[in-house]
Structures are given as structure tokens and as C-alpha cells.
Write a protein that holds these residues in place. Structure first.
Motif, short mmCIF file in Angstrom:
data_model
loop_
_atom_site.label_atom_id
_atom_site.label_comp_id
_atom_site.label_asym_id
_atom_site.label_seq_id
_atom_site.Cartn_x
_atom_site.Cartn_y
_atom_site.Cartn_z
N GLY A 157 0.75 -1.29 -0.17
CA GLY A 157 0.11 -0.11 0.23
C GLY A 157 0.77 1.41 -0.01
N LEU A 158 0.34 2.36 0.27
CA LEU A 158 0.91 3.85 0.49
C LEU A 158 1.51 4.09 1.74
CD1 LEU A 158 -1.24 5.62 -2.19
CD2 LEU A 158 1.03 4.83 -2.49
N TRP A 159 2.55 4.66 1.81
CA TRP A 159 3.06 5.08 3.12
C TRP A 159 3.66 6.33 3.06
CZ3 TRP A 159 2.09 1.71 7.25
CH2 TRP A 159 1.72 0.36 7.06
N LEU A 160 3.47 6.85 4.08
CA LEU A 160 4.24 8.44 4.18
C LEU A 160 5.55 8.13 5.10
CD1 LEU A 160 1.30 10.90 5.06
CD2 LEU A 160 2.81 10.82 3.16
N ASN A 161 6.53 8.69 4.63
CA ASN A 161 7.98 8.70 5.37
C ASN A 161 7.82 9.30 6.79
OD1 ASN A 161 8.18 11.12 4.37
ND2 ASN A 161 10.28 11.00 3.67
N GLU A 162 8.77 9.12 7.69
CA GLU A 162 8.83 9.87 8.85
C GLU A 162 8.62 11.45 8.71
OE1 GLU A 162 11.66 9.91 12.83
OE2 GLU A 162 11.28 8.00 11.71
N GLU A 163 9.22 11.96 7.87
CA GLU A 163 9.42 13.46 7.65
C GLU A 163 7.96 13.90 6.91
OE1 GLU A 163 11.69 11.57 6.43
OE2 GLU A 163 13.46 12.03 7.93
N LYS A 164 7.21 12.93 6.52
CA LYS A 164 5.89 13.33 5.71
C LYS A 164 6.25 14.13 4.26
CE LYS A 164 3.39 11.59 9.21
NZ LYS A 164 4.12 10.81 9.73
N ASP A 165 7.42 13.92 3.73
CA ASP A 165 7.61 14.77 2.67
C ASP A 165 7.55 13.87 1.48
OD1 ASP A 165 10.18 13.58 3.05
OD2 ASP A 165 11.06 15.41 3.34
N ALA A 166 7.15 12.59 1.53
CA ALA A 166 7.45 11.53 0.49
C ALA A 166 6.25 10.45 0.82
CB ALA A 166 8.70 10.91 0.49
N LYS A 167 5.67 10.10 -0.26
CA LYS A 167 4.90 8.98 -0.34
C LYS A 167 5.42 7.71 -0.99
CE LYS A 167 0.30 10.01 -0.46
NZ LYS A 167 -0.92 10.41 -0.83
N ILE A 168 5.46 6.69 -0.48
CA ILE A 168 6.05 5.33 -0.90
C ILE A 168 4.68 4.30 -1.09
CG2 ILE A 168 7.84 3.53 -0.60
CD1 ILE A 168 8.19 6.82 1.14
N GLN A 169 5.10 3.77 -2.37
CA GLN A 169 4.05 2.66 -2.68
C GLN A 169 4.82 1.21 -2.46
OE1 GLN A 169 2.55 2.44 -6.68
NE2 GLN A 169 1.21 0.87 -6.26
N ILE A 170 4.38 0.65 -1.46
CA ILE A 170 4.93 -0.67 -1.31
C ILE A 170 4.42 -1.86 -2.10
CG2 ILE A 170 5.69 -2.71 0.16
CD1 ILE A 170 6.37 -0.50 2.32
N TYR A 171 4.84 -2.74 -3.05
CA TYR A 171 4.18 -3.56 -3.50
C TYR A 171 4.80 -4.97 -3.64
CZ TYR A 171 7.64 -2.15 -7.13
OH TYR A 171 8.90 -1.77 -7.52
N ARG A 172 4.25 -6.02 -4.06
CA ARG A 172 4.68 -7.31 -3.96
C ARG A 172 5.08 -7.76 -5.48
NH1 ARG A 172 2.08 -12.75 -1.31
NH2 ARG A 172 3.64 -14.28 -1.85
N THR A 173 6.17 -8.35 -5.90
CA THR A 173 6.50 -8.91 -6.88
C THR A 173 7.22 -10.36 -6.78
OG1 THR A 173 6.83 -7.04 -8.13
CG2 THR A 173 7.94 -8.67 -9.17
N GLY A 174 6.24 -11.31 -7.07
CA GLY A 174 6.67 -12.63 -6.63
C GLY A 174 6.55 -12.88 -5.16
N ASP A 175 7.68 -13.35 -4.66
CA ASP A 175 7.51 -13.51 -3.01
C ASP A 175 8.29 -12.31 -2.49
OD1 ASP A 175 10.18 -14.73 -3.75
OD2 ASP A 175 9.76 -16.37 -2.69
N LYS A 176 8.80 -11.29 -3.22
CA LYS A 176 9.83 -10.25 -2.78
C LYS A 176 8.74 -8.96 -2.71
CE LYS A 176 13.87 -12.20 -3.47
NZ LYS A 176 15.45 -12.01 -3.70
N TYR A 177 9.20 -7.98 -1.65
CA TYR A 177 8.61 -6.70 -1.48
C TYR A 177 9.37 -5.49 -2.08
CZ TYR A 177 4.91 -9.50 0.55
OH TYR A 177 3.95 -10.34 0.84
N TYR A 178 8.83 -4.47 -2.84
CA TYR A 178 9.69 -3.40 -2.92
C TYR A 178 8.68 -2.33 -2.67
CZ TYR A 178 11.90 -7.16 -5.73
OH TYR A 178 12.63 -8.27 -6.13
N GLY A 179 9.45 -1.23 -2.71
CA GLY A 179 8.76 0.18 -2.72
C GLY A 179 9.47 1.19 -3.45
N LYS A 180 8.56 2.27 -4.05
CA LYS A 180 8.90 3.35 -4.99
C LYS A 180 8.36 4.58 -4.57
CE LYS A 180 5.50 2.61 -8.47
NZ LYS A 180 5.38 2.44 -10.09
N ILE A 181 9.03 5.68 -4.62
CA ILE A 181 8.49 6.97 -4.55
C ILE A 181 7.41 7.37 -5.39
CG2 ILE A 181 8.90 9.36 -4.13
CD1 ILE A 181 11.93 8.46 -3.05
#
Length: 144
Positions: free
Chosen positions: A28-52
Motif C-alpha cells: 500500500g501507500l506509506w508516508l515517510n517519517e518527515e511526511k515529505d514523501a509517499k512510498i508505494q510498497i508492492y509485491r513482485t513474486g515473493d519479494k517486496y519493493y517500494g517506490k516513491i
């Protein structure tokens, strides 16, 4: 008899389904600690990735040029955009934690070994060099 076998098979699948559900808890979507970036975490196969997918101050001082990865140690990557940059890579779910991943910090240009713990609407993301005792934890919040 056929119904009993089907019911038994379904009961055996519940733990597998439950594990898959808890493994995907960070998707899902997450805000970093400073709240100045939103990161989308997603699954590909059995691994997890996150992009800004969003950053505050998305443009350079000219107001037109998208911010670039200017602090990257690899000079060939310094011209890539911060938006859609993958900063979490290769996390694997194991017993309630996502481990063996890497986190890239575009603010410093450094990459760290990392692990993630999910706690309700927050993620504790620990970046470290060598062993996790020598690191720092940042807390991300589930985006609305």
C-alpha cells in the motif's frame, strides 16, 4: 465423503492463506517519517519493493525541472528522477518481519541493509550497515 475431503482441504489451506494475508500487510501507500514523501510498497513474486510516488518540493528551484537523484554515489544515476524511484528492494517475509532487503536514501545517496516490522498503521524500517544493532529506525505511517 466428497464434502468431508473438500472441507478438510479448505481447513488445510487456511494457514497458507493467513500467512499470505499477513505477508501482504505492508502493501500500500506509506508516508515517510518527515511526511515529505509517499512510498508505494508492492509485491513482485515473493519479494517486496517500494517506490516513491510523491514528494514535497518535487521540482528544482526553477519550478520546472523534476528533482533528480543528485547525491547518488554512482554518477551515472544522478540524472534519474526521484519520482518512481525504487528505494526498497528484495524484502522477504519471514515470521512477522520483512528481512534481507535494502533501502536507498536519496537525501544522502546511500544504500543500507534493512528490515521492516509492521505495527498497525506504522512500519518500523531499520536501516543498518553490517548488523542491525548499528543502524537507525525510521517510522512510516499508512497514507490515507
Amino acid at each position: 465423503m466428497k464434502n468431508i475431503l473438500l472441507a478438510a482441504l479448505l481447513l488445510l489451506m487456511i494457514p497458507v492463506y493467513a500467512k499470505a494475508q499477513s505477508a501482504d500487510a505492508i502493501v500500500g501507500l506509506w508516508l515517510n517519517e518527515e511526511k515529505d514523501a509517499k512510498i508505494q510498497i508492492y509485491r513482485t513474486g515473493d519479494k517486496y519493493y517500494g517506490k516513491i510516488v510523491w514528494i514535497a518540493n518535487a521540482y528544482e528551484a526553477d519550478g520546472k525541472t523534476p528533482r533528480k537523484d543528485s547525491k547518488n554515489a554512482d554518477a551515472s544515476l544522478r540524472n534519474r528522477s526521484i519520482i518512481n524511484m525504487v528505494i526498497l528492494t528484495d524484502f522477504e517475509y519471514d515470521d512477522g518481519e520483512w528481512e534481507d532487503g535494502k533501502i536507498y536514501d536519496p537525501k544522502s545517496g546511500k544504500t543500507y541493509s534493512s528490515k521492516i516490522k509492521h505495527k498497525g498503521n506504522t512500519l518500523d524500517i531499520r536501516g543498518y550497515v553490517g548488523i542491525s544493532m548499528f543502524g537507525r529506525t525510521t517510522v512510516w505511517t499508512k497514507a490515507q
